[in-house]
Write a protein that holds these residues in place. Sequence first.
Motif, mmCIF file in Angstrom:
data_model
loop_
_atom_site.group_PDB
_atom_site.id
_atom_site.type_symbol
_atom_site.label_atom_id
_atom_site.label_comp_id
_atom_site.label_asym_id
_atom_site.label_seq_id
_atom_site.Cartn_x
_atom_site.Cartn_y
_atom_site.Cartn_z
ATOM 1 N N TYR A 1 0.829 -1.204 0.000
ATOM 2 C CA TYR A 1 0.000 0.000 0.000
ATOM 3 C C TYR A 1 0.865 1.256 0.000
ATOM 4 C CZ TYR A 1 -3.053 3.680 1.765
ATOM 5 O OH TYR A 1 -3.727 4.865 1.936
ATOM 6 N N LEU A 2 1.897 1.273 0.850
ATOM 7 C CA LEU A 2 2.781 2.436 0.938
ATOM 8 C C LEU A 2 3.549 2.659 -0.357
ATOM 9 C CD1 LEU A 2 4.189 1.953 4.554
ATOM 10 C CD2 LEU A 2 2.523 3.652 3.793
ATOM 11 N N GLU A 3 3.908 1.581 -1.037
ATOM 12 C CA GLU A 3 4.664 1.687 -2.286
ATOM 13 C C GLU A 3 3.800 2.216 -3.430
ATOM 14 O OE1 GLU A 3 7.893 -1.936 -1.500
ATOM 15 O OE2 GLU A 3 6.112 -2.289 -2.730
ATOM 16 N N THR A 4 2.504 1.895 -3.425
ATOM 17 C CA THR A 4 1.627 2.293 -4.531
ATOM 18 C C THR A 4 0.902 3.618 -4.271
ATOM 19 O OG1 THR A 4 -0.191 0.964 -3.607
ATOM 20 C CG2 THR A 4 1.258 -0.103 -5.216
ATOM 21 N N TRP A 5 0.854 4.058 -3.003
ATOM 22 C CA TRP A 5 0.103 5.272 -2.669
ATOM 23 C C TRP A 5 0.584 6.519 -3.412
ATOM 24 C CZ3 TRP A 5 0.674 10.106 -0.463
ATOM 25 C CH2 TRP A 5 -0.490 10.729 -0.018
ATOM 26 N N PRO A 6 1.892 6.767 -3.558
ATOM 27 C CA PRO A 6 2.335 7.996 -4.243
ATOM 28 C C PRO A 6 1.828 8.111 -5.672
ATOM 29 C CG PRO A 6 4.146 7.035 -3.015
ATOM 30 C CD PRO A 6 3.046 6.020 -2.993
ATOM 31 N N ALA A 7 1.603 6.977 -6.337
ATOM 32 C CA ALA A 7 1.147 7.024 -7.721
ATOM 33 C C ALA A 7 -0.315 7.445 -7.818
ATOM 34 C CB ALA A 7 1.336 5.659 -8.378
ATOM 35 N N SER A 8 -1.079 7.197 -6.762
ATOM 36 C CA SER A 8 -2.491 7.554 -6.760
ATOM 37 C C SER A 8 -2.905 7.942 -5.346
ATOM 38 C CB SER A 8 -3.343 6.383 -7.270
ATOM 39 O OG SER A 8 -4.708 6.730 -7.302
ATOM 40 N N PRO A 9 -2.519 9.131 -4.884
ATOM 41 C CA PRO A 9 -2.796 9.543 -3.506
ATOM 42 C C PRO A 9 -4.292 9.618 -3.214
ATOM 43 C CG PRO A 9 -1.216 11.005 -4.562
ATOM 44 C CD PRO A 9 -1.805 10.169 -5.645
ATOM 45 N N GLU A 10 -4.674 9.165 -2.053
ATOM 46 C CA GLU A 10 -6.059 9.291 -1.607
ATOM 47 C C GLU A 10 -6.068 9.553 -0.111
ATOM 48 O OE1 GLU A 10 -6.953 4.520 -0.955
ATOM 49 O OE2 GLU A 10 -7.938 5.616 -2.576
ATOM 50 N N PHE A 11 -7.122 10.201 0.349
ATOM 51 C CA PHE A 11 -7.215 10.573 1.747
ATOM 52 C C PHE A 11 -8.467 9.981 2.356
ATOM 53 C CE2 PHE A 11 -4.639 13.781 -0.270
ATOM 54 C CZ PHE A 11 -3.596 13.966 0.623
ATOM 55 N N ILE A 12 -8.420 9.789 3.661
ATOM 56 C CA ILE A 12 -9.594 9.328 4.373
ATOM 57 C C ILE A 12 -10.616 10.456 4.400
ATOM 58 C CG2 ILE A 12 -10.496 8.564 6.600
ATOM 59 C CD1 ILE A 12 -7.799 7.318 7.181
ATOM 60 N N THR A 13 -11.834 10.174 3.996
ATOM 61 C CA THR A 13 -12.892 11.170 3.996
ATOM 62 C C THR A 13 -13.957 10.789 5.012
ATOM 63 O OG1 THR A 13 -14.035 10.019 2.202
ATOM 64 C CG2 THR A 13 -12.521 11.789 1.588
ATOM 65 N N LEU A 14 -14.779 11.755 5.359
ATOM 66 C CA LEU A 14 -15.848 11.479 6.315
ATOM 67 C C LEU A 14 -16.837 10.496 5.705
ATOM 68 C CD1 LEU A 14 -16.600 15.060 7.627
ATOM 69 C CD2 LEU A 14 -15.293 13.270 8.760
ATOM 70 N N PRO A 15 -17.290 9.517 6.486
ATOM 71 C CA PRO A 15 -18.257 8.548 5.958
ATOM 72 C C PRO A 15 -19.634 9.169 5.853
ATOM 73 C CG PRO A 15 -17.926 8.176 8.279
ATOM 74 C CD PRO A 15 -16.952 9.261 7.888
ATOM 75 N N GLY A 16 -20.470 8.556 5.036
ATOM 76 C CA GLY A 16 -21.850 8.993 4.961
ATOM 77 C C GLY A 16 -22.660 8.301 6.042
ATOM 78 N N GLY A 17 -23.981 8.359 5.948
ATOM 79 C CA GLY A 17 -24.831 7.757 6.955
ATOM 80 C C GLY A 17 -24.884 6.246 6.892
ATOM 81 N N ASP A 18 -24.121 5.661 5.962
ATOM 82 C CA ASP A 18 -24.146 4.202 5.826
ATOM 83 C C ASP A 18 -23.016 3.524 6.593
ATOM 84 O OD1 ASP A 18 -22.071 5.161 4.278
ATOM 85 O OD2 ASP A 18 -22.326 3.680 2.682
ATOM 86 N N ALA A 19 -22.195 4.301 7.289
ATOM 87 C CA ALA A 19 -20.971 3.727 7.860
ATOM 88 C C ALA A 19 -20.825 4.021 9.344
ATOM 89 C CB ALA A 19 -19.753 4.261 7.108
#
Length: 234
Positions: free
Chosen positions: A143-161
């Motif tokens: 995961y750490l090796e592939t993250w720089p190629a496609s960065p993503e961040f934790i976002t707030l969940p909706g009402g389903d989580a």
Amino acid sequence: MDIPIRISRSCIDVNQCKDDFIQRRTLERIFHFSKETIAELKAKANTEIGTDKISSLQALLSHIWRSVIRNRSFEPNEDTKYRIVVGARQRCRELPENYFGNAILDTFVAMKSKELMEQGIGNPAWRLNRKIAAMTGESLKKYLETWPASPEFITLPGGDALVKTSSPRFDMYGTDFGWGKPVAVRSGPSNKFDGVLTLLCGAEAGSVDVEVCLFPETLEAIANDQEFIDTVTN
């Protein structure tokens, strides 16, 4: 200048996150689970699946997940997710011993509301168990090796989580700053939104306090849910 990780401005919508925080008022309540009750939930979950690998915490999380979704009145085929944070420190051998920062990675288990309601606490607990077991040092490294190629961040969940934070493994009551033994442990007002569960150790050994933050109508429904309240210790 060479920037190895380039993050697009559209990768995260800051204004949307802010709106999610202030859109509706949430309330929180502490539910206390005794050591004996947690042991009963663990035994029930393992018996339903026919295993002995489901932990006390996984059984408790499954029980709370089912209770919240039941009282959110989801449609049978509506998706629901449980987001959990997995510790990486004991899984990554490459992590230096003197590293003192956070070492965590989040993952989630998804189920249909109907599945969650009909399959007891054993099935969701087992899914949580398998998802956590799959978070190995190798998968974290990948995961750490592939993250720089496609960065993503934790976002707030909706009402389903639901989102689990903190851990009852932290010995909060064993800390004395010179004022005497703590009377109670609480997480404070930050990072509170619909669906966040903060797990804290209880004052009695083996017990767990769960700060449940939900919209008022859901929290009230849970407080009147006899199946859930029967497992809560006053």
